[in-house]
Design a protein around this motif. Structure first.
Motif, PDB file in Angstrom:
ATOM      1  N   ASN A   1     -45.896 -25.990 -17.239  1.00 37.48           N
ATOM      2  CA  ASN A   1     -45.876 -25.693 -18.677  1.00 37.48           C
ATOM      3  C   ASN A   1     -47.240 -25.951 -19.298  1.00 37.48           C
ATOM      4  O   ASN A   1     -47.701 -25.184 -20.141  1.00 37.48           O
ATOM      5  CB  ASN A   1     -44.792 -26.502 -19.385  1.00 37.48           C
ATOM      6  CG  ASN A   1     -43.411 -25.978 -19.075  1.00 37.48           C
ATOM      7  OD1 ASN A   1     -43.239 -24.823 -18.671  1.00 37.48           O
ATOM      8  ND2 ASN A   1     -42.413 -26.819 -19.237  1.00 37.48           N
TER       9      ASN A   1
ATOM     10  N   GLU B   1     -31.962 -25.588 -15.015  1.00 44.31           N
ATOM     11  CA  GLU B   1     -32.001 -24.203 -15.471  1.00 44.31           C
ATOM     12  C   GLU B   1     -33.383 -23.615 -15.238  1.00 44.31           C
ATOM     13  O   GLU B   1     -33.521 -22.493 -14.746  1.00 44.31           O
ATOM     14  CB  GLU B   1     -31.624 -24.110 -16.953  1.00 44.31           C
ATOM     15  CG  GLU B   1     -31.562 -22.684 -17.434  1.00 44.31           C
ATOM     16  CD  GLU B   1     -30.939 -22.553 -18.801  1.00 44.31           C
ATOM     17  OE1 GLU B   1     -31.010 -21.443 -19.351  1.00 44.31           O
ATOM     18  OE2 GLU B   1     -30.377 -23.510 -19.329  1.00 44.31           O
ATOM     19  N   HIS B   2     -34.404 -24.362 -15.567  1.00 43.68           N
ATOM     20  CA  HIS B   2     -35.781 -23.890 -15.378  1.00 43.68           C
ATOM     21  C   HIS B   2     -36.106 -23.672 -13.904  1.00 43.68           C
ATOM     22  O   HIS B   2     -36.701 -22.682 -13.536  1.00 43.68           O
ATOM     23  CB  HIS B   2     -36.760 -24.896 -15.993  1.00 43.68           C
ATOM     24  CG  HIS B   2     -38.180 -24.463 -15.878  1.00 43.68           C
ATOM     25  ND1 HIS B   2     -38.739 -23.553 -16.742  1.00 43.68           N
ATOM     26  CD2 HIS B   2     -39.147 -24.799 -15.001  1.00 43.68           C
ATOM     27  CE1 HIS B   2     -39.989 -23.344 -16.407  1.00 43.68           C
ATOM     28  NE2 HIS B   2     -40.271 -24.097 -15.343  1.00 43.68           N
ATOM     29  N   SER B   3     -35.678 -24.610 -13.066  1.00 46.22           N
ATOM     30  CA  SER B   3     -36.098 -24.539 -11.669  1.00 46.22           C
ATOM     31  C   SER B   3     -35.270 -23.599 -10.805  1.00 46.22           C
ATOM     32  O   SER B   3     -35.816 -22.958  -9.915  1.00 46.22           O
ATOM     33  CB  SER B   3     -36.149 -25.930 -11.042  1.00 46.22           C
ATOM     34  OG  SER B   3     -34.939 -26.595 -11.196  1.00 46.22           O
TER      35      SER B   3
ATOM     36  N   ASN C   1     -38.429 -35.788 -22.552  1.00 45.23           N
ATOM     37  CA  ASN C   1     -37.530 -35.178 -23.546  1.00 45.23           C
ATOM     38  C   ASN C   1     -36.656 -34.107 -22.925  1.00 45.23           C
ATOM     39  O   ASN C   1     -36.066 -33.304 -23.633  1.00 45.23           O
ATOM     40  CB  ASN C   1     -38.349 -34.579 -24.697  1.00 45.23           C
ATOM     41  CG  ASN C   1     -39.008 -35.649 -25.528  1.00 45.23           C
ATOM     42  OD1 ASN C   1     -38.501 -36.754 -25.642  1.00 45.23           O
ATOM     43  ND2 ASN C   1     -40.156 -35.327 -26.101  1.00 45.23           N
ATOM     44  N   LYS C   2     -36.579 -34.068 -21.613  1.00 44.84           N
ATOM     45  CA  LYS C   2     -35.803 -33.043 -20.919  1.00 44.84           C
ATOM     46  C   LYS C   2     -34.498 -33.620 -20.401  1.00 44.84           C
ATOM     47  O   LYS C   2     -34.392 -34.793 -20.086  1.00 44.84           O
ATOM     48  CB  LYS C   2     -36.589 -32.487 -19.729  1.00 44.84           C
ATOM     49  CG  LYS C   2     -37.928 -31.886 -20.076  1.00 44.84           C
ATOM     50  CD  LYS C   2     -37.765 -30.523 -20.633  1.00 44.84           C
ATOM     51  CE  LYS C   2     -39.129 -29.892 -20.868  1.00 44.84           C
ATOM     52  NZ  LYS C   2     -39.048 -28.744 -21.710  1.00 44.84           N
ATOM     53  N   SER C   3     -33.496 -32.752 -20.275  1.00 45.24           N
ATOM     54  CA  SER C   3     -32.223 -33.154 -19.680  1.00 45.24           C
ATOM     55  C   SER C   3     -32.149 -32.566 -18.271  1.00 45.24           C
ATOM     56  O   SER C   3     -32.901 -31.644 -17.927  1.00 45.24           O
ATOM     57  CB  SER C   3     -31.055 -32.633 -20.520  1.00 45.24           C
ATOM     58  OG  SER C   3     -30.961 -31.231 -20.418  1.00 45.24           O
TER      59      SER C   3
ATOM     60  N   ASN D   1     -35.776 -19.647 -12.466  1.00 49.85           N
ATOM     61  CA  ASN D   1     -37.106 -19.114 -12.662  1.00 49.85           C
ATOM     62  C   ASN D   1     -37.777 -18.903 -11.307  1.00 49.85           C
ATOM     63  O   ASN D   1     -38.371 -19.820 -10.744  1.00 49.85           O
ATOM     64  CB  ASN D   1     -37.907 -20.099 -13.534  1.00 49.85           C
ATOM     65  CG  ASN D   1     -39.265 -19.576 -13.906  1.00 49.85           C
ATOM     66  OD1 ASN D   1     -39.758 -18.622 -13.327  1.00 49.85           O
ATOM     67  ND2 ASN D   1     -39.882 -20.213 -14.877  1.00 49.85           N
TER      68      ASN D   1
ATOM     69  N   ASP E   1     -29.871 -30.709 -17.209  1.00 49.96           N
ATOM     70  CA  ASP E   1     -29.472 -29.319 -17.408  1.00 49.96           C
ATOM     71  C   ASP E   1     -30.695 -28.423 -17.630  1.00 49.96           C
ATOM     72  O   ASP E   1     -30.816 -27.361 -17.028  1.00 49.96           O
ATOM     73  CB  ASP E   1     -28.505 -29.249 -18.595  1.00 49.96           C
ATOM     74  CG  ASP E   1     -27.813 -27.921 -18.702  1.00 49.96           C
ATOM     75  OD1 ASP E   1     -27.324 -27.409 -17.680  1.00 49.96           O
ATOM     76  OD2 ASP E   1     -27.758 -27.370 -19.831  1.00 49.96           O
ATOM     77  N   GLU E   2     -31.623 -28.860 -18.485  1.00 52.74           N
ATOM     78  CA  GLU E   2     -32.829 -28.066 -18.764  1.00 52.74           C
ATOM     79  C   GLU E   2     -33.708 -27.907 -17.523  1.00 52.74           C
ATOM     80  O   GLU E   2     -34.205 -26.817 -17.240  1.00 52.74           O
ATOM     81  CB  GLU E   2     -33.664 -28.720 -19.866  1.00 52.74           C
ATOM     82  CG  GLU E   2     -33.035 -28.677 -21.232  1.00 52.74           C
ATOM     83  CD  GLU E   2     -33.838 -29.480 -22.236  1.00 52.74           C
ATOM     84  OE1 GLU E   2     -34.369 -28.858 -23.179  1.00 52.74           O
ATOM     85  OE2 GLU E   2     -33.933 -30.713 -22.064  1.00 52.74           O
ATOM     86  N   ILE E   3     -33.899 -29.002 -16.802  1.00 52.89           N
ATOM     87  CA  ILE E   3     -34.748 -28.956 -15.607  1.00 52.89           C
ATOM     88  C   ILE E   3     -34.139 -28.039 -14.548  1.00 52.89           C
ATOM     89  O   ILE E   3     -34.833 -27.219 -13.943  1.00 52.89           O
ATOM     90  CB  ILE E   3     -34.971 -30.371 -15.036  1.00 52.89           C
ATOM     91  CG1 ILE E   3     -35.783 -31.222 -16.008  1.00 52.89           C
ATOM     92  CG2 ILE E   3     -35.625 -30.330 -13.662  1.00 52.89           C
ATOM     93  CD1 ILE E   3     -37.210 -30.766 -16.220  1.00 52.89           C
TER      94      ILE E   3
ATOM     95  N   HIS F   1     -25.167 -24.556 -12.418  1.00 53.88           N
ATOM     96  CA  HIS F   1     -26.541 -24.362 -11.959  1.00 53.88           C
ATOM     97  C   HIS F   1     -26.616 -24.295 -10.438  1.00 53.88           C
ATOM     98  O   HIS F   1     -27.353 -23.481  -9.886  1.00 53.88           O
ATOM     99  CB  HIS F   1     -27.456 -25.466 -12.483  1.00 53.88           C
ATOM    100  CG  HIS F   1     -27.698 -25.371 -13.949  1.00 53.88           C
ATOM    101  ND1 HIS F   1     -28.253 -24.272 -14.556  1.00 53.88           N
ATOM    102  CD2 HIS F   1     -27.436 -26.245 -14.944  1.00 53.88           C
ATOM    103  CE1 HIS F   1     -28.326 -24.464 -15.850  1.00 53.88           C
ATOM    104  NE2 HIS F   1     -27.836 -25.661 -16.109  1.00 53.88           N
TER     105      HIS F   1
END
Length: 159
Positions: free
Chosen positions: A150, A110-112, A102-104, A115, A106-108, A24
């Protein structure tokens, strides 16, 4: 680079995926990362150093030798970034706070980092709410921003 991201770690060895974090970080050229270790007693600092080895020019590590509060850890990372780089925007992620969602990480990330629309929205939010006289008040929580964006998108009528 005009954006800084502070990630605060404290005994988060089990949550750090070195390869995913490095992937990332390497995927963006507009973000400088400051990984703050808040006096971890496990192998967190060793894992952060592995990330730095893989992404040397995009990552800095601030190691705090005495446990401090989240605002103090955030401030240490912000001071480091502010005094060493010409950044206009700084956001932060605290893994302790992230565990409550509920976020990891990795998810945060990837989103930031991927995007561009999110980055532009966060910049606009900071510009709107940041009194120019106090740089540290303009540092925002990326986790809270993802939740707010979101929520906003869910309420926004589709055209």
């Amino acid at each position: 680079m005009k954006i800084g991201v502070i990630i605060i770690f404290r005994n988060n060895e089990s949550l750090i995926n070195v390869d995913a974090l490095a992937k990332h970080i390497q995927s963006t050229d507009v973000v400088k990362f400051c990984l703050v270790d808040n006096n971890s007693k496990d192998n967190t600092i060793q894992l952060l150093n592995e990330v730095k080895e893989n992404c040397a020019d995009k990552v800095e590590i601030v190691e705090i030798k005495k446990t401090v509060s989240e605002p103090m850890a955030k401030r240490a990372g912000a001071r480091y970034l502010f005094s060493n780089y010409n950044l206009k925007y700084i956001g932060f992620i605290n893994l302790a706070s992230l565990q409550k969602t509920n976020k990891s990480l990795d998810e945060i990330l990837e989103h930031s980092v991927k995007n561009k629309e999110f980055i532009a929205e966060v910049k606009a939010l900071i510009d709107k709410n940041n009194p120019k006289s106090n740089f540290f008040k303009g540092i925002i929580s990326i986790v809270d921003s993802v939740k707010e964006m979101n929520k906003y998108r869910a309420l926004k009528p589709s055209l």
